[in-house]
Scaffold this motif. Structure first.
Motif, PDB file in Angstrom:
ATOM      1  N   VAL A 165       0.782  -1.270   0.078  1.00 27.45           N
ATOM      2  CA  VAL A 165       0.121   0.088  -0.003  1.00 27.45           C
ATOM      3  C   VAL A 165       0.846   1.375  -0.103  1.00 27.45           C
ATOM      4  CG1 VAL A 165      -1.909  -1.293   1.037  1.00 27.45           C
ATOM      5  CG2 VAL A 165      -0.323   0.006   2.597  1.00 27.45           C
TER       6      VAL A 165
ATOM      7  N   PHE B 164      -0.520  -0.195  -6.343  1.00 23.76           N
ATOM      8  CA  PHE B 164      -0.776  -0.229  -5.055  1.00 23.76           C
ATOM      9  C   PHE B 164      -1.956  -1.115  -4.733  1.00 23.76           C
ATOM     10  CE2 PHE B 164       2.730   2.694  -4.734  1.00 23.76           C
ATOM     11  CZ  PHE B 164       3.483   2.315  -3.917  1.00 23.76           C
TER      12      PHE B 164
ATOM     13  N   SER C 178      -1.613   8.027   0.951  1.00 23.63           N
ATOM     14  CA  SER C 178      -2.379   8.846   0.018  1.00 23.63           C
ATOM     15  C   SER C 178      -1.545  10.187  -0.069  1.00 23.63           C
ATOM     16  CB  SER C 178      -3.631   8.713  -0.146  1.00 23.63           C
ATOM     17  OG  SER C 178      -4.276   9.385  -0.898  1.00 23.63           O
TER      18      SER C 178
ATOM     19  N   VAL D 264       4.543  -0.778   2.990  1.00 25.27           N
ATOM     20  CA  VAL D 264       3.669   0.510   2.609  1.00 25.27           C
ATOM     21  C   VAL D 264       5.053   1.560   2.320  1.00 25.27           C
ATOM     22  CG1 VAL D 264       2.810   2.440   4.228  1.00 25.27           C
ATOM     23  CG2 VAL D 264       2.814   0.280   4.916  1.00 25.27           C
TER      24      VAL D 264
ATOM     25  N   ILE E 201      -1.148  -6.407   5.461  1.00 27.41           N
ATOM     26  CA  ILE E 201      -0.076  -5.322   4.753  1.00 27.41           C
ATOM     27  C   ILE E 201       1.211  -5.788   5.103  1.00 27.41           C
ATOM     28  CG2 ILE E 201       0.466  -2.779   4.615  1.00 27.41           C
ATOM     29  CD1 ILE E 201      -2.316  -2.245   5.695  1.00 27.41           C
TER      30      ILE E 201
ATOM     31  N   ASP F 133      -4.053  -0.602  -1.949  1.00 28.57           N
ATOM     32  CA  ASP F 133      -4.966   0.436  -1.546  1.00 28.57           C
ATOM     33  C   ASP F 133      -3.929   1.456  -0.908  1.00 28.57           C
ATOM     34  OD1 ASP F 133      -7.149   1.450   0.243  1.00 28.57           O
ATOM     35  OD2 ASP F 133      -8.026  -0.011  -0.730  1.00 28.57           O
ATOM     36  N   ALA F 134      -4.838   2.437  -0.347  1.00 29.60           N
ATOM     37  CA  ALA F 134      -3.907   3.523   0.286  1.00 29.60           C
ATOM     38  C   ALA F 134      -4.210   3.731   1.843  1.00 29.60           C
ATOM     39  CB  ALA F 134      -4.484   4.771  -0.285  1.00 29.60           C
TER      40      ALA F 134
ATOM     41  N   ALA G  86      -4.241   5.277  -5.804  1.00 26.48           N
ATOM     42  CA  ALA G  86      -3.288   3.894  -5.182  1.00 26.48           C
ATOM     43  C   ALA G  86      -3.313   2.927  -6.519  1.00 26.48           C
ATOM     44  CB  ALA G  86      -4.002   3.382  -4.161  1.00 26.48           C
TER      45      ALA G  86
ATOM     46  N   GLY H  38      -7.614   3.220   6.157  1.00 29.76           N
ATOM     47  CA  GLY H  38      -7.328   2.784   4.687  1.00 29.76           C
ATOM     48  C   GLY H  38      -8.545   3.510   3.747  1.00 29.76           C
TER      49      GLY H  38
ATOM     50  N   LYS I 184      -8.441   5.701  -3.360  1.00 32.10           N
ATOM     51  CA  LYS I 184      -8.163   4.366  -3.999  1.00 32.10           C
ATOM     52  C   LYS I 184      -7.826   4.415  -5.434  1.00 32.10           C
ATOM     53  CE  LYS I 184      -9.189  -0.097  -4.056  1.00 32.10           C
ATOM     54  NZ  LYS I 184      -8.713  -1.013  -2.935  1.00 32.10           N
TER      55      LYS I 184
END
Ligand SMILES: Cc1ncc(COP(=O)(O)O)c(C=O)c1O
Length: 302
Positions: free
Chosen positions: A136, A174, A139, A263, A260, A176-177, A169, A189, A166
């Protein structure tokens, strides 16, 4: 034929239509819930996960947006059971109840604006990976603030914030964010809450960090304390704590438990899924399918 609940009646999906002049369509003035119902292959039964808590949150969201609900949370649980009975699915389902401003006029005010309610169900497997671990990104978009659009209420219009984070990302490859609030602390998230593990403690953003107060989040807190004897801390989380955390996972109705593993290109721990995350994930999936008698009260049979 798919049956939905629309403005007081069970009707075929094709008949559940709203006008292009509907206030909620023009201004995003609806509140909603996302609820899962899990099919238990051994019992051959469907269980709705914590529906009463979801409808109680819907009631709070409705209050903030000055929407009137014609049904109590208990009545909405019964409507959900009936809707699933009528559709009789034999797979995991997602339930979407919506309370919306149904006035047909220009002007955003919430007053003198009738409320309506509808609900539909769709089959749903994983919304985001729950097995391999996801990468992830933090953002560039900030989380909506309580004094702008309250994240505590599940308001349709605020999901533009989710959509922007989203989509960015996904465009950067990725899964997700993670979204920070205006003061730079971790909120959550794009559409799920977040937990990190540091030195054996489970840490999650506090409810005043512009999060949706997740029902999965509260289930995880209970499971962690009762089943694993973990200390759970709700507090502000700095961005750089993400880079040094031992473990990390998203949780939510859609996301379920999504480990996760990196990051912003930093490995989480050693880059593989941690043992606390794995234990919590197993506990969660067993509870939602009504396989753990201790948590049977979370599962409402259809
Ligand atoms: C923004 C946001 N945060 C958190 C969550 C998690 O909440 P819950 O566990 O109640 O589904 C959701 C919904 O799934 C969400 O949309």
């Amino acid at each position: 034929m798919t049956t939905v609940f629309f403005e007081g009646k069970f009707v075929p999906l094709e008949e559940a239509k709203i006008s292009i002049m509907t206030h909620a369509f023009l201004y995003g003035t609806s509140v909603f819930e996302g609820i899962r119902a899990y099919w238990n292959e051994i019992d051959k039964k469907m269980y709705i996960f914590r529906p009463l808590e979801h409808f109680e949150r819907l009631k709070q969201s409705a209050k903030i947006l000055r929407l009137e609900l014609n049904h109590t949370p208990e009545q909405m649980v019964a409507l959900t059971q009936e809707l699933l009975r009528r559709n009789a699915p034999k797979e995991d389902m997602y339930i979407r109840p919506i309370s919306y401003k149904a006035g047909m006029r220009i002007g955003p005010a919430l007053l003198n604006n009738p409320s309506e309610f509808c609900m539909f169900t769709v089959p749903m497997g994983d919304y985001i990976d729950t097995d391999k671990g996801v990468s992830v990104v933090v953002s560039n978009w900030r989380r909506i603030e309580d004094n702008a659009i309250p994240a505590r209420a599940k308001i349709a219009g605020s999901y533009v914030n989710t959509a922007l984070a989203k989509t960015d990302a996904l465009l950067s490859n990725f899964a997700d964010a993670i979204v920070l609030d205006e003061r730079g602390h971790v909120a959550e998230g794009s559409a799920m809450n977040i937990f990190i593990v540091r030195s054996g403690k489970l840490i999650t953003s506090q409810v005043s960090n512009n999060i949706l107060e997740g029902i999965t989040r509260s289930s995880i807190i209970e499971l962690a304390q009762n089943e694993l004897g973990l200390e759970v801390v709700e507090r502000e989380i700095d961005r750089t704590e993400l880079y040094i955390a031992d473990e990390m996972f998203f949780c939510g109705t859609g996301a379920q438990i999504s480990p996760i593993t990196s990051v912003d290109y930093y490995d989480v721990g050693n880059g593989s899924i941690g043992s606390i995350t794995t234990s919590l994930k197993n506990l969660y999936f067993s509870a939602v399918k009504n396989k753990n008698p201790k948590y049977a009260h979370w599962c409402v049979e259809v």
